[in-house]
Design a protein around this motif. Structure first.
Motif, short mmCIF file in Angstrom:
data_model
loop_
_atom_site.label_atom_id
_atom_site.label_comp_id
_atom_site.label_asym_id
_atom_site.label_seq_id
_atom_site.Cartn_x
_atom_site.Cartn_y
_atom_site.Cartn_z
N ALA A 146 0.83 -1.21 0.00
CA ALA A 146 0.00 0.00 0.00
C ALA A 146 0.86 1.26 0.00
O ALA A 146 0.54 2.23 -0.69
N GLY A 147 1.95 1.26 0.77
CA GLY A 147 2.80 2.43 0.84
C GLY A 147 3.43 2.76 -0.49
O GLY A 147 3.46 3.94 -0.92
N ALA A 148 3.94 1.72 -1.20
CA ALA A 148 4.54 1.95 -2.51
C ALA A 148 3.48 2.45 -3.49
O ALA A 148 3.74 3.34 -4.31
N PHE A 149 2.27 1.89 -3.42
CA PHE A 149 1.19 2.30 -4.31
C PHE A 149 0.84 3.78 -4.10
O PHE A 149 0.69 4.53 -5.06
N VAL A 150 0.73 4.20 -2.85
CA VAL A 150 0.39 5.59 -2.54
C VAL A 150 1.47 6.54 -3.07
O VAL A 150 1.18 7.57 -3.68
N ALA A 151 2.75 6.17 -2.83
CA ALA A 151 3.84 7.03 -3.29
C ALA A 151 3.83 7.16 -4.81
O ALA A 151 3.99 8.26 -5.36
N LEU A 152 3.60 6.04 -5.51
CA LEU A 152 3.58 6.07 -6.97
C LEU A 152 2.37 6.83 -7.49
O LEU A 152 2.45 7.55 -8.49
N LEU A 153 1.23 6.68 -6.84
CA LEU A 153 0.02 7.37 -7.28
C LEU A 153 0.21 8.88 -7.23
O LEU A 153 -0.11 9.59 -8.20
N PHE A 154 0.73 9.38 -6.13
CA PHE A 154 0.92 10.83 -6.02
C PHE A 154 2.05 11.31 -6.93
O PHE A 154 2.01 12.45 -7.43
N ALA A 155 3.05 10.47 -7.17
CA ALA A 155 4.10 10.84 -8.11
C ALA A 155 3.51 10.99 -9.51
O ALA A 155 3.81 11.96 -10.22
N ALA A 156 2.66 10.05 -9.92
CA ALA A 156 2.02 10.14 -11.23
C ALA A 156 1.13 11.37 -11.34
O ALA A 156 1.09 12.04 -12.38
N ALA A 157 0.42 11.68 -10.26
CA ALA A 157 -0.46 12.86 -10.27
C ALA A 157 0.36 14.14 -10.46
O ALA A 157 -0.02 15.03 -11.24
N LEU A 158 1.48 14.25 -9.76
CA LEU A 158 2.32 15.44 -9.89
C LEU A 158 2.87 15.58 -11.30
O LEU A 158 2.85 16.67 -11.89
N VAL A 159 3.38 14.48 -11.84
CA VAL A 159 3.98 14.53 -13.17
C VAL A 159 2.92 14.89 -14.21
O VAL A 159 3.17 15.68 -15.13
N THR A 160 1.72 14.33 -14.08
CA THR A 160 0.64 14.64 -15.03
C THR A 160 0.26 16.12 -14.97
O THR A 160 0.12 16.78 -16.01
N ALA A 161 0.08 16.65 -13.77
CA ALA A 161 -0.30 18.06 -13.62
C ALA A 161 0.76 18.97 -14.21
O ALA A 161 0.44 19.94 -14.93
N CYS A 162 2.02 18.68 -13.93
CA CYS A 162 3.11 19.51 -14.47
C CYS A 162 3.18 19.39 -15.98
O CYS A 162 3.44 20.38 -16.68
N GLY A 163 2.94 18.18 -16.49
CA GLY A 163 2.93 17.98 -17.94
C GLY A 163 1.83 18.78 -18.62
O GLY A 163 2.02 19.31 -19.72
N MET A 164 0.68 18.88 -17.98
CA MET A 164 -0.42 19.67 -18.54
C MET A 164 -0.06 21.15 -18.60
O MET A 164 -0.36 21.84 -19.59
N LEU A 165 0.59 21.65 -17.56
CA LEU A 165 1.03 23.05 -17.58
C LEU A 165 2.04 23.28 -18.69
O LEU A 165 1.97 24.27 -19.43
N LEU A 166 3.00 22.37 -18.81
CA LEU A 166 4.03 22.51 -19.84
C LEU A 166 3.42 22.44 -21.23
O LEU A 166 3.77 23.25 -22.11
N GLU A 167 2.50 21.51 -21.46
CA GLU A 167 1.89 21.39 -22.77
C GLU A 167 1.04 22.60 -23.11
O GLU A 167 0.99 23.05 -24.26
N THR A 168 0.36 23.15 -22.11
CA THR A 168 -0.42 24.37 -22.34
C THR A 168 0.50 25.52 -22.74
O THR A 168 0.16 26.32 -23.63
N GLY A 169 1.66 25.61 -22.09
CA GLY A 169 2.61 26.64 -22.47
C GLY A 169 3.12 26.47 -23.89
O GLY A 169 3.35 27.44 -24.62
N LEU A 170 3.28 25.22 -24.32
CA LEU A 170 3.83 24.95 -25.64
C LEU A 170 2.78 25.03 -26.75
O LEU A 170 3.05 25.52 -27.84
N ARG A 171 1.56 24.55 -26.45
CA ARG A 171 0.55 24.41 -27.51
C ARG A 171 -0.72 25.22 -27.27
O ARG A 171 -1.60 25.22 -28.11
N GLY A 172 -0.84 25.86 -26.11
CA GLY A 172 -2.08 26.56 -25.79
C GLY A 172 -2.29 27.79 -26.66
O GLY A 172 -1.34 28.39 -27.18
N SER A 173 -3.53 28.16 -26.83
CA SER A 173 -3.88 29.36 -27.61
C SER A 173 -5.13 30.00 -27.01
O SER A 173 -5.91 29.34 -26.33
#
Length: 781
Positions: free
Chosen positions: A20-47
């Motif tokens: 459970a501990g490893a799952f929780v750590a990975l879940l929040f890591a994936a959430a952070l990376v996804t959110a940051c990726g959305m910001l980066l993609e918006t900066g690159l492709r947003g209009s």
């Protein structure tokens, strides 16, 4: 491989709590990376879709970028901070282009919270009247439907439009009054062209499609650039933090399963088979966590967008780009991180002989592997190098990402050398009172690996929180000190006052108009204050160290010491720059001053800058005079005493707090996760203690003492990391080796991990102590 995956599935089913501990750590890591990726993609492709220009097929306007051709013919561009105006005479040239049936000029400028225009340009949207009439005199205005009841000081509302734009409040003056208020004689902001035809004119560009949105909302382009920088920096930091947390979590999980893995080795499982088993478990856990985390990350991305819009860091009409790429990247990142963490964590137990594995599982060794020691020393050296580099950086854009990286590298070194640090820490605490304290100290000395696994996330949380907070307080405090020392004026007047009118008020000795904007030298951005030179020595003291402000003229410039070092410029040198709207200018350096944080990188002439900003109404600094007399002479103008002028803040402090707050939250989750895993895995140990006579109170005191020791050690380490990092940042940015650390803020920072640590220890312990000792000993591991 199929056999090992099958075994891995069975292991996951029967040891859900352990994973459970490893799952929780990975879940929040994936959430952070996804959110940051959305910001980066918006900066690159947003209009941004046009609003005001949506009904106009072609808009002719100035180039809203500063461009520079590098060696090899490669061109680079940066957005301007103020709107670039064009000659009104271009409209005649455009009207002669074949196929053009109508040409509409407009001026756009801010006014009392509205976006203001001349009534001639109402047909661009188009705006139509729902009531009243068009403005005919200088004192008349038309407002949009959303502001039908608005009161405009000094003007009479004579009409209300039937329309209102989604993200801007609109007001219309007569064309003549609008051009007078805008202050750009002979210039317009844009020219609307009907119908859509190819338009090519000298000195301007034609905008169509979504290009019209970027022209209409200049802040959208700046926001995109900011999102690229923020998304990249936040994403990189999040990734490093995630890897550190995931590695620590898997190491703790495998440490708790050391006996089980040793038994597998003893019954003839080969090292390769054990590695496949562990890798298979990691893959299964990471795929599930990555998929769920990527969905959660999208929600976090939309939350970040809402917060940034509320803070003014991005416009509301710049939509977040949603695509599968950030989610796929987060799943891939968590998969690779989990697999690598599991394989690295299991490296030792798969390399030693089965008998040694069983012996080490029964009595864990305290010796640090030589490879880990070497890696720790190398990373420690990297932290030293980064600290030295950070102390030489004098721009916030360069220093901010290096600051976070420096704190992380120091923390990684602590994680690698954790067992050695834990041994030293366990030997330091004095004798504790009572049976609980005695047991705690014995446990600390015997379980240095467990202590090290707890220290790392606590130290990480303390170091990251202190660094994020105290970088901002250090910059704000240094800038405020410079303002307090350099501002000699008695009063600060709000927009609407003119220095000439203020000087006629009885008792006023000097009045200085001040405008705030930016300029680019090359493509590098510098903050600018534009001032009227008359009486400048009576309203502000820039602490000039070279040259003089006497005789400061239209083509003069004063540079802060930091800007002079960046430009390698001195008194008498000429500098080519682009003003806020991109207009080129050449100025001569008249002086070098030290108070750049409080008063800007460059000081230019108000006369030079005023015609190149969207709103030429700045503040006026007044020396002498009486407040009541100023208020009587300047009705409608805000008059504040110098002490009431308010504190200055760093440019992106609130945005940084929100963005980096996610990483702090992730660190907090890692603290709770690690301590909960560590405490829950000790149920057999706690049961044995109860069977030999220890009371629940003694056991809880033992656990609290252990956690307290770990917290104190982690806080000391985290504070040390932050202090080294922020001091280096302060040296580079402010020239002082004394960062500003508000005592109450620091106490709150160290109280947070202590509270989390105690909660994460006591709650699982109470659940474990509810089970009868014999049941706990007989339960399957």
């Amino acid at each position: 491989m199929e056999v090992m995956i099958s075994i891995a599935l069975r292991t996951l089913r029967h040891r859900r709590a352990g994973f459970a501990g490893a799952f929780v750590a990975l879940l929040f890591a994936a959430a952070l990376v996804t959110a940051c990726g959305m910001l980066l993609e918006t900066g690159l492709r947003g209009s941004v879709a046009p609003e005001r220009y949506a009904g106009t097929p072609v808009i002719v306007a100035g180039d809203q970028f500063v461009r520079q051709t590098k060696a090899g013919g490669k061109s680079k561009a940066k957005p301007v901070s103020e709107r670039r105006w064009i000659p009104a005479s271009i409209a005649e040239e455009v009207s002669r282009i074949p196929g053009v049936t109508k040409v509409v000029t407009e001026v756009t400028f801010p006014f009392a919270g509205f976006t203001a225009h001349g009534w001639e340009s109402a047909q661009l949207t188009p705006f139509t009247l729902a009531g009243g009439r068009a403005p005919n005199a200088a004192g008349e205005v038309v407002v949009d439907a959303r502001n039908a009841t608005a009161k405009i000081p000094g003007y009479r509302v004579v009409g209300v439009t039937a329309q209102a734009l989604p993200s801007q409040d609109t007001i219309f003056f007569t064309t003549r009054e609008a051009r007078r208020l805008a202050g750009h004689a002979g210039l317009v902001t844009a020219i609307g062209v009907f119908p859509q035809v190819d338009v090519t004119v000298k000195g301007a560009l034609a905008y169509t499609g979504d290009e019209r949105g970027a022209l209409e909302f200049l802040d959208a382009e700046s926001a995109r650039v900011k999102l690229i920088s923020l998304g990249g920096a936040l994403g990189g930091t999040s990734l490093l933090v995630a890897i550190l947390v995931v590695v620590g979590t898997f190491a703790l999980s495998l440490q708790q399963r050391q006996r089980e893995l040793a038994m597998l080795r003893a019954v003839a499982a080969t090292p390769r088979q054990v590695r496949k088993l562990i890798g298979g478990e990691a893959l299964l856990v990471s795929v599930a966590a990555g998929l769920l985390g990527s969905v959660a990350g999208m929600l976090v991305g939309f939350w970040l967008q809402a917060r940034f819009v509320a803070l003014g860091a991005m416009p509301a009409n710049l939509p977040l780009v949603v695509s599968p790429f950030p989610a796929l990247a987060s799943v891939a990142v968590t998969l690779v991180a989990a697999w690598t963490a599991a394989r690295v964590s299991a490296r030792r137990i798969t390399r030693i002989r089965p008998v040694e594995a069983l012996g080490e599982a029964a009595l864990p060794g305290s010796r640090l592997p030589w490879a880990r020691t070497v890696a720790g020393v190398v990373v420690l050296a990297g932290g030293v190098v980064l600290t030295i580099v950070l102390s030489s950086l004098s721009t916030e854009a360069a220093a901010s990402p290096v600051t976070m990286l420096t704190a992380l590298v120091w923390t990684i070194a602590v994680a690698l050398l954790g067992p050695a640090i834990a041994r030293v820490a366990a030997a330091v605490p004095p004798r504790a009172a009572g049976a609980g304290g005695y047991l705690a100290l014995k446990n600390l000395r015997a379980g240095t690996r467990r202590l090290a696994s707890v220290i790392t996330p606590l130290a990480l949380m303390t170091a990251m929180t202190c660094t994020i907070l105290f970088v901002q307080t250090t910059m704000g405090h240094a800038g405020q000190n410079e303002v307090n020392a350099g501002l000699k004026a008695d009063y600060v007047l709000g927009p609407g006052a003119s220095a000439a009118g203020v000087r006629e008020v009885p008792g006023v000795r000097a009045a200085t108009e001040v405008l705030r904007t930016t300029a680019r030298i090359g493509l590098e951005k510098f903050s600018v204050q534009a001032v009227t030179p008359d009486g400048l020595d009576r309203t502000m003291d820039l602490d000039v160290t070279a040259g003089s402000l006497a005789g400061f003229g239209t083509t003069s410039a004063a540079l802060s010491r930091t800007a002079a070092e960046r430009l390698d410029a001195g008194v008498g040198d000429q500098i080519e720059l682009a003003l806020g709207d991109g207009t080129p200018a050449v100025v001569k350096v008249a002086a070098i001053y030290t108070r750049g944080l409080g008063f800007g990188d460059l000081t230019l002439s108000h006369q030079l800058v005023a015609a190149h900003v969207d709103d030429p109404r700045g503040t006026v600094l007044v020396s002498g005079g009486d407040r009541a007399a100023l208020e009587r002479a300047l009705p409608g103008v805000t008059v504040r005493a110098q002490a009431e002028a308010g504190e200055i803040g760093t440019s992106n402090a609130a945005v940084n707090y929100v963005a980096m707050g996610l990483i702090i939250a992730f660190c907090a989750i890692a603290v709770v996760n690690t301590l909960a895993m560590s405490t829950s895995a000790r149920s057999r140990e706690l049961a044995l203690l109860r069977l030999v006579g220890a009371t629940r109170r003694q056991i809880l005191r033992m656990l609290r003492t252990e956690t307290l020791v770990a917290t104190v050690v982690a806080v000391v380490i985290g504070t040390g990391i932050s202090l080294v990092t922020v001091t280096a940042f302060s040296v580079g940015m402010t020239g002082s080796a004394a960062p500003y650390l508000p005592p109450l803020t620091y106490l709150a920072v160290i109280a947070a991990p202590a509270a989390l640590a105690l909660i994460a220890t006591v709650i699982p312990a109470r659940f474990a102590l509810r089970v009868h000792p014999t049941e706990a000993l007989g339960a399957r591991e």
